[in-house]
Write an enzyme that holds these catalytic residues in place. Structure first.
Site, PDB file in Angstrom:
ATOM      1  N   TYR A  21     -45.130 -37.774 -84.219  1.00 32.63           N
ATOM      2  CA  TYR A  21     -46.002 -37.306 -85.878  1.00 32.63           C
ATOM      3  C   TYR A  21     -44.990 -36.354 -87.134  1.00 32.63           C
ATOM      4  O   TYR A  21     -45.095 -36.970 -87.827  1.00 32.63           O
ATOM      5  CB  TYR A  21     -47.027 -36.274 -84.922  1.00 32.63           C
ATOM      6  CG  TYR A  21     -48.079 -35.484 -86.141  1.00 32.63           C
ATOM      7  CD1 TYR A  21     -48.630 -36.750 -86.987  1.00 32.63           C
ATOM      8  CD2 TYR A  21     -47.597 -34.301 -86.750  1.00 32.63           C
ATOM      9  CE1 TYR A  21     -49.087 -36.294 -88.487  1.00 32.63           C
ATOM     10  CE2 TYR A  21     -48.203 -33.881 -87.486  1.00 32.63           C
ATOM     11  CZ  TYR A  21     -49.550 -34.802 -88.516  1.00 32.63           C
ATOM     12  OH  TYR A  21     -50.468 -34.106 -89.898  1.00 32.63           O
ATOM     13  N   ALA A  68     -53.631 -40.854 -93.467  1.00 36.57           N
ATOM     14  CA  ALA A  68     -52.492 -40.110 -92.590  1.00 36.57           C
ATOM     15  C   ALA A  68     -53.568 -40.244 -90.911  1.00 36.57           C
ATOM     16  O   ALA A  68     -54.482 -40.382 -90.691  1.00 36.57           O
ATOM     17  CB  ALA A  68     -52.460 -38.796 -92.729  1.00 36.57           C
ATOM     18  N   GLY A 119     -61.313 -37.996 -94.783  1.00 36.25           N
ATOM     19  CA  GLY A 119     -60.556 -37.262 -93.990  1.00 36.25           C
ATOM     20  C   GLY A 119     -61.660 -35.682 -93.931  1.00 36.25           C
ATOM     21  O   GLY A 119     -62.085 -35.221 -94.935  1.00 36.25           O
ATOM     22  N   MET A 120     -60.748 -34.589 -93.163  1.00 39.48           N
ATOM     23  CA  MET A 120     -61.052 -33.522 -93.338  1.00 39.48           C
ATOM     24  C   MET A 120     -60.884 -32.301 -94.543  1.00 39.48           C
ATOM     25  O   MET A 120     -62.003 -31.699 -95.250  1.00 39.48           O
ATOM     26  CB  MET A 120     -60.544 -33.087 -92.103  1.00 39.48           C
ATOM     27  CG  MET A 120     -60.989 -30.436 -92.172  1.00 39.48           C
ATOM     28  SD  MET A 120     -60.529 -30.474 -90.151  1.00 39.48           S
ATOM     29  CE  MET A 120     -58.855 -30.380 -90.546  1.00 39.48           C
ATOM     30  N   LYS A 143     -44.322 -38.444 -90.480  1.00 39.58           N
ATOM     31  CA  LYS A 143     -44.674 -37.761 -91.933  1.00 39.58           C
ATOM     32  C   LYS A 143     -43.395 -37.297 -92.648  1.00 39.58           C
ATOM     33  O   LYS A 143     -43.737 -37.295 -93.131  1.00 39.58           O
ATOM     34  CB  LYS A 143     -45.282 -36.526 -91.802  1.00 39.58           C
ATOM     35  CG  LYS A 143     -46.604 -36.320 -90.868  1.00 39.58           C
ATOM     36  CD  LYS A 143     -47.764 -37.025 -91.551  1.00 39.58           C
ATOM     37  CE  LYS A 143     -47.581 -36.489 -92.789  1.00 39.58           C
ATOM     38  NZ  LYS A 143     -49.537 -37.013 -93.882  1.00 39.58           N
ATOM     39  N   TRP A 147     -52.115 -26.587 -89.284  1.00 42.32           N
ATOM     40  CA  TRP A 147     -52.959 -25.994 -88.508  1.00 42.32           C
ATOM     41  C   TRP A 147     -54.583 -25.663 -89.663  1.00 42.32           C
ATOM     42  O   TRP A 147     -54.978 -24.689 -90.045  1.00 42.32           O
ATOM     43  CB  TRP A 147     -52.181 -24.190 -88.096  1.00 42.32           C
ATOM     44  CG  TRP A 147     -51.481 -24.321 -87.217  1.00 42.32           C
ATOM     45  CD1 TRP A 147     -50.681 -25.142 -87.245  1.00 42.32           C
ATOM     46  CD2 TRP A 147     -51.453 -23.713 -86.082  1.00 42.32           C
ATOM     47  NE1 TRP A 147     -49.881 -24.947 -86.523  1.00 42.32           N
ATOM     48  CE2 TRP A 147     -50.288 -23.252 -85.680  1.00 42.32           C
ATOM     49  CE3 TRP A 147     -52.508 -22.025 -85.731  1.00 42.32           C
ATOM     50  CZ2 TRP A 147     -49.384 -22.608 -84.856  1.00 42.32           C
ATOM     51  CZ3 TRP A 147     -51.543 -21.191 -84.968  1.00 42.32           C
ATOM     52  CH2 TRP A 147     -50.263 -21.562 -84.188  1.00 42.32           C
ATOM     53  N   THR A 162     -46.324 -31.831 -93.247  1.00 46.03           N
ATOM     54  CA  THR A 162     -46.580 -30.688 -92.157  1.00 46.03           C
ATOM     55  C   THR A 162     -45.724 -29.747 -91.786  1.00 46.03           C
ATOM     56  O   THR A 162     -44.400 -30.272 -91.919  1.00 46.03           O
ATOM     57  CB  THR A 162     -47.398 -31.470 -90.965  1.00 46.03           C
ATOM     58  OG1 THR A 162     -47.588 -30.746 -90.042  1.00 46.03           O
ATOM     59  CG2 THR A 162     -46.390 -32.609 -90.982  1.00 46.03           C
ATOM     60  N   ASP A 163     -45.361 -28.824 -91.200  1.00 46.26           N
ATOM     61  CA  ASP A 163     -45.164 -27.661 -90.421  1.00 46.26           C
ATOM     62  C   ASP A 163     -44.331 -28.811 -89.290  1.00 46.26           C
ATOM     63  O   ASP A 163     -43.319 -28.443 -88.991  1.00 46.26           O
ATOM     64  CB  ASP A 163     -45.682 -26.832 -89.890  1.00 46.26           C
ATOM     65  CG  ASP A 163     -47.033 -26.533 -88.784  1.00 46.26           C
ATOM     66  OD1 ASP A 163     -47.452 -28.184 -88.991  1.00 46.26           O
ATOM     67  OD2 ASP A 163     -47.052 -25.868 -88.690  1.00 46.26           O
TER      68      ASP A 163
HETATM   69  N1  LIG Z   1     -55.257 -31.076 -89.812  1.00 45.73           N
HETATM   70  C1  LIG Z   1     -54.071 -30.800 -90.073  1.00 45.73           C
HETATM   71  O1  LIG Z   1     -54.295 -30.117 -89.540  1.00 45.73           O
HETATM   72  C2  LIG Z   1     -52.859 -31.354 -90.581  1.00 45.73           C
HETATM   73  C3  LIG Z   1     -51.558 -29.943 -90.902  1.00 45.73           C
HETATM   74  C4  LIG Z   1     -50.862 -30.505 -91.762  1.00 45.73           C
HETATM   75  C5  LIG Z   1     -50.900 -31.486 -92.774  1.00 45.73           C
HETATM   76  N2  LIG Z   1     -51.915 -32.269 -92.133  1.00 45.73           N
HETATM   77  C6  LIG Z   1     -51.420 -33.465 -93.667  1.00 45.73           C
HETATM   78  O2  LIG Z   1     -52.800 -33.471 -94.269  1.00 45.73           O
HETATM   79  C7  LIG Z   1     -53.859 -34.406 -94.646  1.00 45.73           C
HETATM   80  C8  LIG Z   1     -55.044 -34.557 -94.500  1.00 45.73           C
HETATM   81  O3  LIG Z   1     -55.278 -34.736 -92.955  1.00 45.73           O
HETATM   82  P1  LIG Z   1     -56.111 -34.426 -92.234  1.00 45.73           P
HETATM   83  O4  LIG Z   1     -56.490 -33.148 -91.618  1.00 45.73           O
HETATM   84  O5  LIG Z   1     -57.864 -34.318 -93.586  1.00 45.73           O
HETATM   85  O6  LIG Z   1     -56.682 -35.636 -91.764  1.00 45.73           O
HETATM   86  P2  LIG Z   1     -58.150 -36.441 -91.618  1.00 45.73           P
HETATM   87  O7  LIG Z   1     -58.396 -35.783 -91.166  1.00 45.73           O
HETATM   88  O8  LIG Z   1     -57.350 -37.349 -89.521  1.00 45.73           O
HETATM   89  O9  LIG Z   1     -58.450 -37.678 -92.303  1.00 45.73           O
HETATM   90  C9  LIG Z   1     -57.448 -38.935 -92.683  1.00 45.73           C
HETATM   91  C10 LIG Z   1     -57.800 -39.554 -93.554  1.00 45.73           C
HETATM   92  O10 LIG Z   1     -56.788 -40.904 -93.409  1.00 45.73           O
HETATM   93  C11 LIG Z   1     -58.363 -42.300 -92.731  1.00 45.73           C
HETATM   94  N3  LIG Z   1     -56.880 -43.268 -92.950  1.00 45.73           N
HETATM   95  C12 LIG Z   1     -56.096 -42.754 -91.403  1.00 45.73           C
HETATM   96  N4  LIG Z   1     -55.637 -44.073 -91.809  1.00 45.73           N
HETATM   97  C13 LIG Z   1     -55.725 -45.146 -92.713  1.00 45.73           C
HETATM   98  C14 LIG Z   1     -55.582 -46.828 -92.851  1.00 45.73           C
HETATM   99  N5  LIG Z   1     -54.588 -46.926 -92.820  1.00 45.73           N
HETATM  100  N6  LIG Z   1     -56.037 -46.427 -94.133  1.00 45.73           N
HETATM  101  C15 LIG Z   1     -56.589 -45.652 -95.300  1.00 45.73           C
HETATM  102  N7  LIG Z   1     -57.105 -44.566 -94.847  1.00 45.73           N
HETATM  103  C16 LIG Z   1     -56.603 -44.467 -93.680  1.00 45.73           C
HETATM  104  C17 LIG Z   1     -58.848 -42.230 -92.025  1.00 45.73           C
HETATM  105  O11 LIG Z   1     -59.932 -42.789 -92.733  1.00 45.73           O
HETATM  106  P3  LIG Z   1     -61.145 -42.276 -91.665  1.00 45.73           P
HETATM  107  O12 LIG Z   1     -61.183 -41.001 -90.353  1.00 45.73           O
HETATM  108  O13 LIG Z   1     -61.742 -43.670 -91.819  1.00 45.73           O
HETATM  109  O14 LIG Z   1     -60.030 -43.681 -90.084  1.00 45.73           O
HETATM  110  C18 LIG Z   1     -59.109 -39.946 -92.664  1.00 45.73           C
HETATM  111  O15 LIG Z   1     -60.250 -40.163 -93.781  1.00 45.73           O
HETATM  112  C19 LIG Z   1     -52.899 -35.369 -93.763  1.00 45.73           C
HETATM  113  O16 LIG Z   1     -51.728 -36.474 -94.764  1.00 45.73           O
HETATM  114  C20 LIG Z   1     -52.192 -34.503 -92.605  1.00 45.73           C
HETATM  115  O17 LIG Z   1     -50.952 -35.223 -92.042  1.00 45.73           O
HETATM  116  C21 LIG Z   1     -52.852 -31.767 -90.959  1.00 45.73           C
END
Ligand SMILES: NC(=O)c1ccc[n+]([C@@H]2O[C@H](COP(=O)([O-])OP(=O)(O)OC[C@H]3O[C@@H](n4cnc5c(N)ncnc54)[C@H](OP(=O)(O)O)[C@@H]3O)[C@@H](O)[C@H]2O)c1
Length: 283
Positions: free
Chosen positions: A124, A59, A10-11, A128, A149, A100-101
């Protein structure tokens, strides 16, 4: 330390996994090795990895899609995280969980501290928060990092979306009635490593410093790239997105302040570094 890690593709995972690998023994568990929705598989993979910590990044992160597919969001964010917490505890490991916020309802007028009562207003955020509760109740050794964000390399993020829209339009409309703190994945990854190595546990808010609306965030991106596009502020009602979002979700990084840990740089500085890293930075 031996660290097993979910969500490595993921990101955040794409940045955090290589950083942790430079300092520790990492066992990556991408989705093709471990689908966290299976308790049996999660137990097996984590037991095999024999980790000191499980850094759980996997996630379901699509906020609007969580409204139309709530079961999928809860299956991954709540049940999947429960599975990771059970497996980590059984393996004698701790869990690092990213939250998350959006666990807050956004009605506060000043930054949320770690101890403020969560009250999420969309699926969401609820899913979480359920993950947070499972981690807290099922795995005594835990570190919960709430962030917001996110933007960074290796994903379609807000910065890239704005640049794409600005390249195609003279005027773009961006929401101006939600305030939060943009956070660069590289900075979040650095702080995660620091907290892990300090042995920190409990809840920490970790974001870049300062706050803005999505409109102000977009204006910063456009102006740093010297683009001519006009960024027009609009209310979120103009987009009628499926998920309602908190109006105000700025996270006070209060635990970092309490412990005298230097805070992350201002979000504008983080945007400038991100744009430079993508090759055509601010002039
Ligand atoms: N993005 C934001 O703005 C934000 C803000 C606050 C908190 N967060 C939290 O920060 C964390 C990282 O966020 P991110 O943006 O990097 O997320 P992301 O880019 O959506 O990456 C999520 C990862 O989870 C994997 N995944 C999804 N379903 C799965 C499953 N059933 N089993 C195993 N792996 C699975 C995905 O694999 P595939 O891609 O291969 O499906 C991907 O590698 C998360 O916990 C998110 O809730 C994110």
């Amino acid at each position: 330390m031996r660290i097993a890690m979910t969500g490595t593709t993921g990101m955040l995972g794409q940045v955090l996994c290589p950083l942790l690998s430079r300092h520790h023994d990492i066992q990556p568990l991408p989705i093709d090795r471990l689908d966290i929705t299976s308790l049996e598989d999660t137990r097996w993979q984590i037991a095999q990895a024999r980790p000191d910590w499980v850094v759980h990044v996997a996630a379901f992160t699509q906020v609007d899609e969580a409204e139309t597919k709530p079961l999928e969001a809860y299956r991954i964010n709540a049940v999947g995280t429960r599975n990771v917490a059970i497996a980590a505890q059984e393996a004698g490991a701790g869990v690092v969980y990213f939250s998350t916020d959006y666990v807050f309802n956004g009605r506060k007028k000043e930054p949320y501290r770690e101890w403020d009562a969560p009250n999420p207003i969309n699926h969401y955020g609820q899913s979480k928060l359920a993950g947070e509760i499972y981690v807290q109740t099922l795995c005594p050794k835990h570190l919960i990092i709430r962030t917001s964000w996110l933007f960074g390399p290796g994903g379609i993020n807000f910065v890239e979306k704005i640049l794409q829209r600005a390249a195609q339009n003279q005027r773009i409309q961006v929401v101006d009635d939600q305030r939060g703190s943009p956070t660069f994945t590289l900075d979040l990854a650095d702080m995660t490593l620091k907290l892990l190595e300090r042995g920190s546990q409990g809840i920490y808010h970790v974001t870049n410093l300062g706050s803005c609306t999505w409109h102000e965030f977009a204006r910063e991106i456009v102006s740093r790239r010297n683009l001519e596009t006009t960024v027009v502020p609009v209310n979120s009602s103009a987009f009628s997105a499926p998920a309602v979002r908190p109006e105000y979700s700025v996270l006070d990084n209060y635990m970092l302040k309490c412990e005298g840990i230097p805070l992350l740089p201002p979000w504008q500085d983080a945007v400038a570094r991100y744009l430079r890293s993508t090759g055509d930075g601010p002039r």
